[in-house]
Enzyme design. Structure first.
Site, mmCIF file in Angstrom:
data_model
loop_
_atom_site.group_PDB
_atom_site.id
_atom_site.type_symbol
_atom_site.label_atom_id
_atom_site.label_comp_id
_atom_site.label_asym_id
_atom_site.label_seq_id
_atom_site.Cartn_x
_atom_site.Cartn_y
_atom_site.Cartn_z
ATOM 1 N N GLY A 1 7.970 7.035 4.347
ATOM 2 C CA GLY A 1 6.903 8.008 4.541
ATOM 3 C C GLY A 1 6.962 9.241 3.662
ATOM 4 O O GLY A 1 6.159 10.152 3.828
ATOM 5 N N GLU B 1 13.383 3.655 4.480
ATOM 6 C CA GLU B 1 12.484 2.647 3.904
ATOM 7 C C GLU B 1 11.405 3.254 3.012
ATOM 8 O O GLU B 1 10.212 3.165 3.329
ATOM 9 C CB GLU B 1 11.767 1.900 5.043
ATOM 10 C CG GLU B 1 12.684 1.175 5.972
ATOM 11 C CD GLU B 1 11.949 0.574 7.164
ATOM 12 O OE1 GLU B 1 12.446 -0.422 7.692
ATOM 13 O OE2 GLU B 1 10.898 1.101 7.554
ATOM 14 N N PRO B 2 11.781 3.857 1.905
ATOM 15 C CA PRO B 2 10.756 4.411 1.019
ATOM 16 C C PRO B 2 9.965 3.313 0.313
ATOM 17 O O PRO B 2 10.532 2.323 -0.145
ATOM 18 C CB PRO B 2 11.573 5.217 0.007
ATOM 19 C CG PRO B 2 12.917 4.555 -0.009
ATOM 20 C CD PRO B 2 13.148 4.041 1.391
ATOM 21 N N GLY B 3 8.666 3.487 0.244
ATOM 22 C CA GLY B 3 7.820 2.562 -0.519
ATOM 23 C C GLY B 3 7.104 3.345 -1.597
ATOM 24 O O GLY B 3 7.408 3.268 -2.784
ATOM 25 N N ARG B 4 6.167 4.191 -1.152
ATOM 26 C CA ARG B 4 5.363 4.995 -2.060
ATOM 27 C C ARG B 4 6.239 5.823 -3.013
ATOM 28 O O ARG B 4 5.961 5.914 -4.203
ATOM 29 C CB ARG B 4 4.510 5.949 -1.217
ATOM 30 C CG ARG B 4 3.416 6.672 -1.984
ATOM 31 C CD ARG B 4 2.818 7.781 -1.121
ATOM 32 N NE ARG B 4 2.401 7.356 0.195
ATOM 33 C CZ ARG B 4 1.199 6.866 0.497
ATOM 34 N NH1 ARG B 4 0.276 6.769 -0.431
ATOM 35 N NH2 ARG B 4 0.906 6.499 1.734
ATOM 36 N N ARG C 1 -8.156 3.125 -2.255
ATOM 37 C CA ARG C 1 -7.603 4.254 -1.491
ATOM 38 C C ARG C 1 -8.576 5.420 -1.334
ATOM 39 O O ARG C 1 -8.471 6.182 -0.394
ATOM 40 C CB ARG C 1 -6.261 4.707 -2.065
ATOM 41 C CG ARG C 1 -5.186 3.614 -1.974
ATOM 42 C CD ARG C 1 -3.778 4.111 -2.250
ATOM 43 N NE ARG C 1 -3.302 4.994 -1.209
ATOM 44 C CZ ARG C 1 -3.278 6.316 -1.288
ATOM 45 N NH1 ARG C 1 -3.720 6.919 -2.392
ATOM 46 N NH2 ARG C 1 -2.845 7.042 -0.300
ATOM 47 N N TYR D 1 -9.274 6.313 2.384
ATOM 48 C CA TYR D 1 -8.633 7.552 2.877
ATOM 49 C C TYR D 1 -9.106 8.814 2.170
ATOM 50 O O TYR D 1 -8.520 9.879 2.364
ATOM 51 C CB TYR D 1 -7.105 7.502 2.687
ATOM 52 C CG TYR D 1 -6.440 6.183 2.940
ATOM 53 C CD1 TYR D 1 -6.380 5.634 4.213
ATOM 54 C CD2 TYR D 1 -5.813 5.491 1.905
ATOM 55 C CE1 TYR D 1 -5.741 4.432 4.442
ATOM 56 C CE2 TYR D 1 -5.171 4.284 2.121
ATOM 57 C CZ TYR D 1 -5.142 3.759 3.389
ATOM 58 O OH TYR D 1 -4.503 2.569 3.604
ATOM 59 N N CYS E 1 -20.781 -3.539 -6.299
ATOM 60 C CA CYS E 1 -22.121 -3.356 -5.770
ATOM 61 C C CYS E 1 -21.999 -2.676 -4.407
ATOM 62 O O CYS E 1 -22.181 -3.304 -3.363
ATOM 63 C CB CYS E 1 -22.746 -4.738 -5.636
ATOM 64 S SG CYS E 1 -24.492 -4.698 -5.846
ATOM 65 N N GLU E 2 -21.659 -1.406 -4.437
ATOM 66 C CA GLU E 2 -21.315 -0.680 -3.209
ATOM 67 C C GLU E 2 -21.328 0.805 -3.564
ATOM 68 O O GLU E 2 -20.525 1.240 -4.410
ATOM 69 C CB GLU E 2 -19.896 -1.130 -2.819
ATOM 70 C CG GLU E 2 -19.311 -0.484 -1.631
ATOM 71 C CD GLU E 2 -19.449 -1.342 -0.375
ATOM 72 O OE1 GLU E 2 -19.715 -2.553 -0.488
ATOM 73 O OE2 GLU E 2 -19.314 -0.767 0.701
HETATM 74 N N1 LLP Z 1 8.431 1.350 6.831
HETATM 75 C C1 LLP Z 1 7.426 0.970 7.629
HETATM 76 C C2 LLP Z 1 7.721 0.328 8.896
HETATM 77 C C3 LLP Z 1 6.100 1.186 7.233
HETATM 78 O O1 LLP Z 1 5.117 0.820 8.035
HETATM 79 C C4 LLP Z 1 5.834 1.784 5.986
HETATM 80 C C5 LLP Z 1 4.458 1.990 5.536
HETATM 81 C C6 LLP Z 1 6.923 2.151 5.175
HETATM 82 C C7 LLP Z 1 8.213 1.928 5.643
HETATM 83 C C8 LLP Z 1 6.757 2.777 3.820
HETATM 84 O O2 LLP Z 1 6.094 3.992 3.867
HETATM 85 P P1 LLP Z 1 5.988 4.860 2.517
HETATM 86 O O3 LLP Z 1 7.377 5.304 2.149
HETATM 87 O O4 LLP Z 1 5.409 3.979 1.486
HETATM 88 O O5 LLP Z 1 5.090 5.969 2.893
HETATM 89 N N2 LLP Z 1 -1.924 1.897 2.725
HETATM 90 C C9 LLP Z 1 -1.574 3.275 2.989
HETATM 91 C C10 LLP Z 1 -0.135 3.418 3.387
HETATM 92 C C11 LLP Z 1 0.236 2.576 4.578
HETATM 93 C C12 LLP Z 1 1.688 2.676 4.908
HETATM 94 C C13 LLP Z 1 2.086 1.568 5.808
HETATM 95 N N3 LLP Z 1 3.464 1.575 6.191
HETATM 96 C C14 LLP Z 1 -1.892 4.127 1.757
HETATM 97 O O6 LLP Z 1 -2.406 3.600 0.782
HETATM 98 O O7 LLP Z 1 -1.678 5.334 1.779
#
Ligand code: LLP
Length: 432
Positions: A249, A291-294, A331, A335, A362-363
């Site tokens: 997050g 758990e970093p993703g973004r 996005r 959002y 087309c939107e």
């Molecule tokens: N762990 C869990 C259980 C999660 O559900 C998520 C994201 C993460 C880790 C990673 O979060 P991050 O570090 O990436 O913030 N589609 C949306 C974001 C949805 C996030 C879903 N879960 C967007 O484009 O902003």
């Protein structure tokens, strides 16, 4: 000058990523195209791993949340960086296995895993299954028993924390589809149920409070709430929970207004809070996971488009139409996410126009950005949207049968394709 360290401007006035001219990339590979800087992605992985070493004595693991951007090459990179993987579907597990990612370092999330997915995870010895609800616990127990296995599980907890971010990406509050509530006693009941359920070994707890969060306090608060619950579990049941997954997050910079904290600024207070709570409650310091993703992939990619029509509507606005849109970046429509947009071939010029960047679908809502400051653009210019490395390709679609773009990686001045551009043939591949 830029939202990401991997970007710069060269002597031609062109935007570069990882030192490579984006206008050359667009000319050679076509547009739309998504380009990552591999070294920058790896730097982010290492910064997280180092922060666990430094502030938590290495007693933890960084999982890349592969939903942000999953493909074979990202899985290989994360494996090489000694990380684990957050997977959330059979497809993400399959991708990681195909990439040779060790299954014991995969953590399987999701609020409604199918029985086939649970079976697939157990067959392949996925390390931990993060159970979301009592029905899933029962189903998993039956499947594991039939297979003669014991499933090592975490339980997903809603810590009751309301992180200040977009409504659709907040997940820690009680009104959420994810996990067990603490306040209602549901979580404790399920701990007891798990303890007496055959073929289930409850080893950890998990929470995730939301995404694109800048404040550190909600993370610290979540860690404290989880530690208190671990203490309550021990005193009420004698069960010792030894692993604590605190989710991801961490916010990134999309525009100059965004002010993300350094990774250490998160890990230091969270580690201190966990250790203090362990001492106070006389429970062991748990193995910790984040758990970093973004924040691994998001800021380290740009999407390049070619400008088509530029439509001035006097006293209303100027639409700049590009050859991609909501199909590669949904996005804004979902959002209203803010982005920095630039003209890649005029990156050294002042951003003296205000335009709406429109996709080709087309939107009417197919916009990438409204009221964006950008250089004066004209047909055939290359437009770059920055920080498109997370939740862009992974949420792409084929609306209007628009093929998904190619994805490239630059490393040390070399460019390679990591995902091919879809073809028209791909658009009918599954049609009968
Ligand atoms: N762990 C869990 C259980 C999660 O559900 C998520 C994201 C993460 C880790 C990673 O979060 P991050 O570090 O990436 O913030 N589609 C949306 C974001 C949805 C996030 C879903 N879960 C967007 O484009 O902003």
């Amino acid at each position: 000058m830029f939202v990401s360290k991997c970007l710069n401007v060269n002597e031609k006035g062109h935007l570069t990523i990882g030192g490579v001219d984006t206008v050359d990339i667009a000319g050679k590979y076509g547009t739309p195209v998504i380009v990552y800087d591999e070294n920058a992605v790896r730097d982010n992985c290492r910064a997280f791993v180092r922060s666990i070493d430094k502030y938590y004595g290495g007693n933890g693991r960084v999982l890349y949340a592969s939903k942000a951007f999953s493909c074979l090459e990202m899985c290989r990179i994360c494996s090489e960086e000694n990380m684990g993987l957050d997977v959330v579907s059979g497809g993400e597990i399959y991708t990681a296995l195909k990439a040779g990612f060790p299954a014991d370092r995969m953590y399987f999330h999701g609020n409604n895993k199918s029985e086939d997915e649970l079976k697939y995870a157990l067959e392949n010895n996925v390390g931990r299954i993060v159970v979301d609800n009592p029905e899933e616990l029962k189903a998993l127990s039956v499947i594991a028993k039939d297979m003669g296995k014991t499933a090592s599980i975490y339980m997903r907890i809603k810590p009751g924390i309301d992180a200040h971010t977009h409504n659709f990406i907040r997940t820690g509050q009680i009104d959420s589809k994810f996990g067990f509530a603490l306040e209602t006693g549901e979580a404790m009941e399920c701990v007891k149920l798990a303890a007496e359920t055959e073929s289930i070994n409850l080893v950890g707890l998990h929470c995730h409070i939301g995404s694109q969060i800048f404040d550190i306090d909600p993370f610290v608060h979540a860690a404290q709430v989880m530690m208190k619950f671990i203490a309550d579990i021990k005193s009420q049941t004698g069960i010792v929970i030894s692993e604590l997954d605190l989710g991801g997050g961490f916010g990134i910079k999309y525009t100059e207004e965004d002010k993300p904290a350094a990774f250490g600024a998160y890990m230091e207070p969270v580690s201190n809070a966990i250790k203090a709570s362990a001492a106070e409650n006389d429970i062991p310091v748990p193995f910790v996971l984040i758990e970093p993703g973004r924040s691994i992939a998001g800021a380290e990619a740009v999407t390049l488009y070619t400008v088509g029509a530029v439509k001035h509507i006097p006293n209303v606005r100027t639409y700049v139409s590009i050859d991609g849109g909501m199909t590669d970046n949904p996005r804004y429509i979902l959002y209203q996410s803010a982005y920095t947009v630039l003209c890649a071939n005029k990156a050294d010029k002042p951003r003296d126009s205000v335009v709406t960047v429109a996709g080709k679908c087309c939107e009417s809502g197919d916009l990438i950005q409204e009221n964006a400051s950008i250089q004066t653009v004209e047909r055939d210019d290359i437009l770059a949207v920055l920080s498109t490395g997370a939740y862009n390709y992974s949420m792409a679609s084929n609306y209007n049968r628009v093929p998904r773009p190619a994805v490239l990686m630059v490393k040390d001045g070399n460019v390679r394709t990591i995902i091919n551009r879809e073809s028209y043939e791909d658009m009918v591949r599954n049609d009968i």
